[in-house]
Design a protein around this motif. Structure first.
Motif, mmCIF file in Angstrom:
data_model
loop_
_atom_site.group_PDB
_atom_site.id
_atom_site.type_symbol
_atom_site.label_atom_id
_atom_site.label_comp_id
_atom_site.label_asym_id
_atom_site.label_seq_id
_atom_site.Cartn_x
_atom_site.Cartn_y
_atom_site.Cartn_z
ATOM 1 N N UNK A 1 44.647 65.653 38.429
ATOM 2 C CA UNK A 1 44.099 66.531 37.798
ATOM 3 C C UNK A 1 42.527 66.590 37.604
ATOM 4 N N UNK A 2 42.136 65.296 37.639
ATOM 5 C CA UNK A 2 40.592 65.029 37.593
ATOM 6 C C UNK A 2 40.106 65.059 39.034
ATOM 7 N N UNK A 3 40.753 65.231 39.885
ATOM 8 C CA UNK A 3 40.304 65.365 41.237
ATOM 9 C C UNK A 3 39.739 63.899 41.832
ATOM 10 N N UNK A 4 40.526 62.925 41.364
ATOM 11 C CA UNK A 4 40.098 61.835 41.979
ATOM 12 C C UNK A 4 40.895 61.429 43.111
ATOM 13 N N UNK A 5 40.376 60.562 43.971
ATOM 14 C CA UNK A 5 41.250 59.967 44.915
ATOM 15 C C UNK A 5 41.496 58.327 44.807
ATOM 16 N N UNK A 6 42.607 57.798 45.303
ATOM 17 C CA UNK A 6 43.052 56.540 45.201
ATOM 18 C C UNK A 6 43.100 55.993 46.492
ATOM 19 N N UNK A 7 42.250 54.758 46.659
ATOM 20 C CA UNK A 7 42.398 54.023 47.769
ATOM 21 C C UNK A 7 43.017 52.762 47.725
ATOM 22 N N UNK A 8 43.761 52.319 48.631
ATOM 23 C CA UNK A 8 44.545 51.114 48.600
ATOM 24 C C UNK A 8 43.428 50.028 48.706
ATOM 25 N N UNK A 9 44.025 48.833 48.102
ATOM 26 C CA UNK A 9 43.252 47.593 48.309
ATOM 27 C C UNK A 9 43.861 46.735 49.024
ATOM 28 N N UNK A 10 43.216 46.087 50.143
ATOM 29 C CA UNK A 10 44.046 45.168 51.059
ATOM 30 C C UNK A 10 44.049 43.718 50.167
ATOM 31 N N UNK A 11 44.807 43.087 50.751
ATOM 32 C CA UNK A 11 44.855 41.820 50.283
ATOM 33 C C UNK A 11 43.612 40.803 50.537
ATOM 34 N N UNK A 12 42.806 41.053 51.594
ATOM 35 C CA UNK A 12 41.490 40.324 51.588
ATOM 36 C C UNK A 12 40.373 40.867 50.641
ATOM 37 N N UNK A 13 40.456 42.507 50.528
ATOM 38 C CA UNK A 13 39.466 42.933 49.456
ATOM 39 C C UNK A 13 39.899 42.544 48.103
ATOM 40 N N UNK A 14 41.231 42.475 47.770
ATOM 41 C CA UNK A 14 41.597 42.049 46.240
ATOM 42 C C UNK A 14 41.251 40.707 46.130
ATOM 43 N N UNK A 15 41.277 39.823 47.202
ATOM 44 C CA UNK A 15 41.003 38.406 46.952
ATOM 45 C C UNK A 15 39.279 38.182 46.929
ATOM 46 N N UNK A 16 38.679 38.878 47.650
ATOM 47 C CA UNK A 16 37.192 39.029 47.695
ATOM 48 C C UNK A 16 36.572 39.457 46.467
ATOM 49 N N UNK A 17 37.457 40.514 45.773
ATOM 50 C CA UNK A 17 37.024 40.864 44.546
ATOM 51 C C UNK A 17 37.298 40.130 43.305
ATOM 52 N N UNK A 18 38.360 39.718 43.461
ATOM 53 C CA UNK A 18 39.127 38.719 42.477
ATOM 54 C C UNK A 18 37.879 37.374 42.377
ATOM 55 N N UNK A 19 37.771 36.724 43.492
ATOM 56 C CA UNK A 19 36.649 35.622 43.362
ATOM 57 C C UNK A 19 35.386 36.203 43.079
ATOM 58 N N UNK A 20 34.768 37.295 43.172
ATOM 59 C CA UNK A 20 33.577 37.739 42.774
ATOM 60 C C UNK A 20 33.701 37.874 41.322
ATOM 61 N N UNK A 21 34.708 38.547 40.847
ATOM 62 C CA UNK A 21 35.001 38.639 39.343
ATOM 63 C C UNK A 21 34.866 37.450 38.648
ATOM 64 N N UNK A 22 35.656 36.447 39.083
ATOM 65 C CA UNK A 22 35.606 35.118 38.432
ATOM 66 C C UNK A 22 34.270 34.565 38.393
ATOM 67 N N UNK A 23 33.476 34.672 39.381
ATOM 68 C CA UNK A 23 32.088 34.055 39.643
ATOM 69 C C UNK A 23 31.231 34.563 38.653
ATOM 70 N N UNK A 24 31.158 35.953 38.344
ATOM 71 C CA UNK A 24 30.347 36.787 37.457
ATOM 72 C C UNK A 24 31.085 36.513 36.011
ATOM 73 N N UNK A 25 32.260 36.205 35.828
ATOM 74 C CA UNK A 25 32.497 35.868 34.427
ATOM 75 C C UNK A 25 32.016 34.526 34.240
ATOM 76 N N UNK A 26 32.331 33.527 35.012
ATOM 77 C CA UNK A 26 31.759 32.295 34.769
ATOM 78 C C UNK A 26 30.311 32.074 34.554
#
Length: 307
Positions: free
Chosen positions: A268-293
């Protein structure tokens, strides 16, 4: 499932460097694991301690219910192959395979011979004169033909070209299907090995940041793309792993599986959903934890600077 490795509060310190910080996890039998993380995250430290090539600063490690250190009964059931594997100066691949056959009770010579042909490996040439790809093939063949109950591959296949790496993945899966055992793969080529892995353990700065079945991980996150205002309205209240913007278009990766209602709202909002590969997820997760720390450490550092 039977637990074959149990790690509790494992800490490893090298002088001023804390390589592992109270790490705890369990490894089940007959499963292919990915031990993933950036360079220096602690992956090799974990594997070297589990295979008794290093000792912990504190914490406990049990392999087949026992301490592996100076334990020949346990170590004969474990194979550890690494990129920096050392061999005697005058050793040939034939010598290396002969030594391996004497050490590993489940060694399969027929499989080793087939793999030698597959990788077109010269057996009589001194290992120190082999190309990097040929040296990688020696380690891969030992790791597969040993058929050890637990086999660690610490990126020995990085020297292989893309065709040879795919050959390794294919042979690993085929032999694993016929002879199940526990296999732990450490790799930077996450998307390449993703389809091999049944479970992933991700280490970042010496801590476990993910320990999950791969199928569950694949549905953990989604990337929402579109008009910035609409994207921000949708992701409000959700845990954000990563965000990027270009002009009025934003791309935001959020944690959580999208429901049918979520997808209706996105359409309804005209937004797209892109899949997240395992590599992207792990990279994003480690970046997220590093920023949180980093954010958590910020106030403490500021207070320390004022004192």
């Amino acid at each position: 499932m039977t637990t074959v490795i149990e790690v509790t509060d494992l800490t490893k310190r090298y002088r001023d460097t804390l390589a592992l910080d109270e790490v705890s996890f369990a490894i089940e039998e007959n499963t292919i694991y990915g031990l993933l993380g950036r360079n220096g995250a602690g992956k090799t430290s974990v594997m070297s301690i589990l295979t008794a090539q290093n000792s912990p600063t504190s914490g406990t490690v049990r392999v087949f219910g026992e301490n592996p250190y100076e334990n020949a009964k346990v170590l004969r059931r474990v194979c550890f192959v690494r990129e920096s594997q050392k061999y005697p100066d005058d050793a040939t691949a034939r010598h290396a395979f002969r030594m391996a056959s004497l050490f590993f009770p489940r060694w399969d010579q027929a499989l080793a011979d087939q793999l030698v042909d597959d990788f077109q490996l010269p057996l009589k040439k001194a290992i120190k004169k082999l190309s990097r790809g040929q040296l990688s093939a020696v380690g891969v063949i030992i790791g597969l033909a040993s058929r050890a109950e637990i086999t660690f591959f610490d990126e020995p296949y990085l020297g292989l070209d893309a065709v040879a790496r795919q050959l390794f993945y294919d042979r690993l899966l085929a032999d694993y299907a016929q002879h199940p055992r526990t296999i732990i793969l450490s790799s930077h080529l996450i998307d390449e090995v993703a389809n091999l892995l049944e479970r992933v353990i991700v280490i970042d700065q010496g801590r476990i940041v993910m320990d999950e079945e791969t199928d569950a991980v694949r549905h953990r996150a989604a990337t929402i793309v579109g008009d910035s205002a609409a994207v921000e309205a949708f992701v409000a209240g959700r845990e954000v792993l990563h965000r990027e913007s270009l002009g009025r278009v934003s791309s935001v990766t959020v944690i959580g599986e999208l429901t049918a209602d979520d997808r209706s709202r996105l359409a309804e909002a005209g937004l797209d959903v892109a899949p997240v590969s395992l590599q992207q997820l792990i990279v994003r997760t480690t970046q997220h934890h590093a920023e949180a720390r980093s954010s958590a450490a910020g106030p403490a550092l500021s207070e320390g600077a004022r004192s």
